[in-house]
Design an enzyme around this catalytic site. Sequence first.
Site, PDB file in Angstrom:
ATOM      1  N   ASN A   1       3.132  -5.189 -11.864  1.00 32.46           N
ATOM      2  CA  ASN A   1       2.564  -3.841 -11.784  1.00 32.46           C
ATOM      3  C   ASN A   1       3.402  -3.058 -10.779  1.00 32.46           C
ATOM      4  OD1 ASN A   1       1.105  -1.528 -11.503  1.00 32.46           O
ATOM      5  ND2 ASN A   1      -0.753  -2.503 -10.675  1.00 32.46           N
ATOM      6  N   TRP A   2       4.261  -2.207 -11.307  1.00 29.79           N
ATOM      7  CA  TRP A   2       5.174  -1.452 -10.434  1.00 29.79           C
ATOM      8  C   TRP A   2       4.481  -0.273  -9.757  1.00 29.79           C
ATOM      9  CZ3 TRP A   2      10.480  -1.056 -13.504  1.00 29.79           C
ATOM     10  CH2 TRP A   2      11.083  -2.327 -13.497  1.00 29.79           C
ATOM     11  N   LYS A   3       3.236  -0.004 -10.147  1.00 34.00           N
ATOM     12  CA  LYS A   3       2.479   1.108  -9.537  1.00 34.00           C
ATOM     13  C   LYS A   3       3.324   2.391  -9.562  1.00 34.00           C
ATOM     14  CE  LYS A   3      -0.222  -2.274  -7.053  1.00 34.00           C
ATOM     15  NZ  LYS A   3      -1.017  -2.630  -5.894  1.00 34.00           N
TER      16      LYS A   3
ATOM     17  N   GLY B   1      -1.901  -5.502  -1.391  1.00 31.83           N
ATOM     18  CA  GLY B   1      -0.967  -4.803  -0.514  1.00 31.83           C
ATOM     19  C   GLY B   1      -1.185  -5.074   0.965  1.00 31.83           C
TER      20      GLY B   1
ATOM     21  N   HIS C   1      -7.744  -0.967 -12.812  1.00 32.81           N
ATOM     22  CA  HIS C   1      -7.178  -1.398 -11.531  1.00 32.81           C
ATOM     23  C   HIS C   1      -7.986  -0.783 -10.380  1.00 32.81           C
ATOM     24  CE1 HIS C   1      -4.428  -2.005  -8.209  1.00 32.81           C
ATOM     25  NE2 HIS C   1      -3.869  -2.946  -8.943  1.00 32.81           N
TER      26      HIS C   1
ATOM     27  N   SER D   1      -1.297  -9.577  -3.118  1.00 31.06           N
ATOM     28  CA  SER D   1      -0.304 -10.114  -2.185  1.00 31.06           C
ATOM     29  C   SER D   1       0.336 -11.416  -2.664  1.00 31.06           C
ATOM     30  CB  SER D   1      -0.915 -10.290  -0.787  1.00 31.06           C
ATOM     31  OG  SER D   1      -1.296  -9.029  -0.262  1.00 31.06           O
TER      32      SER D   1
ATOM     33  N   GLU E   1      -8.543  -9.430  -8.850  1.00 33.99           N
ATOM     34  CA  GLU E   1      -7.794  -8.883  -7.714  1.00 33.99           C
ATOM     35  C   GLU E   1      -8.777  -8.451  -6.630  1.00 33.99           C
ATOM     36  OE1 GLU E   1      -3.652  -7.383  -9.206  1.00 33.99           O
ATOM     37  OE2 GLU E   1      -5.076  -5.726  -9.185  1.00 33.99           O
TER      38      GLU E   1
ATOM     39  N   GLU F   1      -7.128   0.482  -7.684  1.00 29.41           N
ATOM     40  CA  GLU F   1      -6.602   1.759  -7.157  1.00 29.41           C
ATOM     41  C   GLU F   1      -7.073   2.929  -8.013  1.00 29.41           C
ATOM     42  OE1 GLU F   1      -2.534   0.436  -6.955  1.00 29.41           O
ATOM     43  OE2 GLU F   1      -3.058  -0.816  -5.235  1.00 29.41           O
TER      44      GLU F   1
ATOM     45  N   GLY G   1       2.086  -6.987  -7.507  1.00 24.02           N
ATOM     46  CA  GLY G   1       2.393  -5.611  -7.138  1.00 24.02           C
ATOM     47  C   GLY G   1       3.708  -5.532  -6.385  1.00 24.02           C
ATOM     48  N   GLY G   2       3.626  -5.446  -5.068  1.00 22.56           N
ATOM     49  CA  GLY G   2       4.815  -5.221  -4.236  1.00 22.56           C
ATOM     50  C   GLY G   2       5.969  -6.166  -4.543  1.00 22.56           C
TER      51      GLY G   2
END
Length: 263
Positions: free
Chosen positions: A9-11, A175, A95, A215, A169, A97, A236-237
């Site tokens: 997930n590159w957000k 994050g 998600h 994470s 999640e 977010e 993610g990151g």
Amino acid sequence: MRDVIVAANWKMHTTPADAGDLATTIAARTRVPGVTRVICPPFVCLAAVRDALAEHDPSVAVGAQTVHHELAGAYTGETAAPMLVGLATWAILGHSERRRDAGETDDLIGRKLSRAVDAGLRPILCVGELLEEREAGRATQVVETQLRGALAAADPQALASAGFVIAYEPVWAIGTGRTATASDAAAMADAIRTGLTALGWPDGGEGVPILYGGSVTSVNIGEFMAEPAIDGALVGGASLKPDEMAGIVARAGITAAARGLAG
Ligand code: 13P
């Protein structure tokens, strides 16, 4: 045996100018038998990533990070699921977010889910509790409520045929560099499958892949992949870093091979 899946997930990262190269690099570093790989870039980068992967590694799927709950209409700035045909074959839905920033409710997420499935997209439904909910001992209850809300109108058979995937999640792990313990994540995966059974899933949700997200790195992926109830990761990151993705997918490949998926 359930698929082993690593989804990136590159957000809100990358641009159309650099996304194709990054996708190509990650694809080349993650050629591991038996692991289903998905890259979910921002909408504006979908075409670049699709084109790059079509040329260099069509076995990596492309996913969207959300879809709208209506098919078309006066919704400025939004993207409907049918518009993604030809651009993406997967979609992340619900998600945390988007629950937080776009006010997505379980009911709305359920409508998005059916739009995604109708458009032929393979859905990844995200669920997960807030820190205060976990500390209050309510994590399982919160996730079960999210599941029931999003799936209230769903046809389990249609969803199962669409390859329905759930990502657990925990919001406090996203994050933050802090993860759930693997045993807590596995216990939640068991609870999710129990929830699916209660919702009438024919095989008690045994066929539904459940990913852990929050994470995830190449260092901690092994703990999660060692849990039979967990079938991969939503990253993610670390998914923007080819070295990290190489390590994550390599470890997922060990589980895939142990499950007899590596061919
Ligand atoms: P991080 O891996 O950056 O914690 O993000 C997880 C996530 O939200 C994936 O959807």
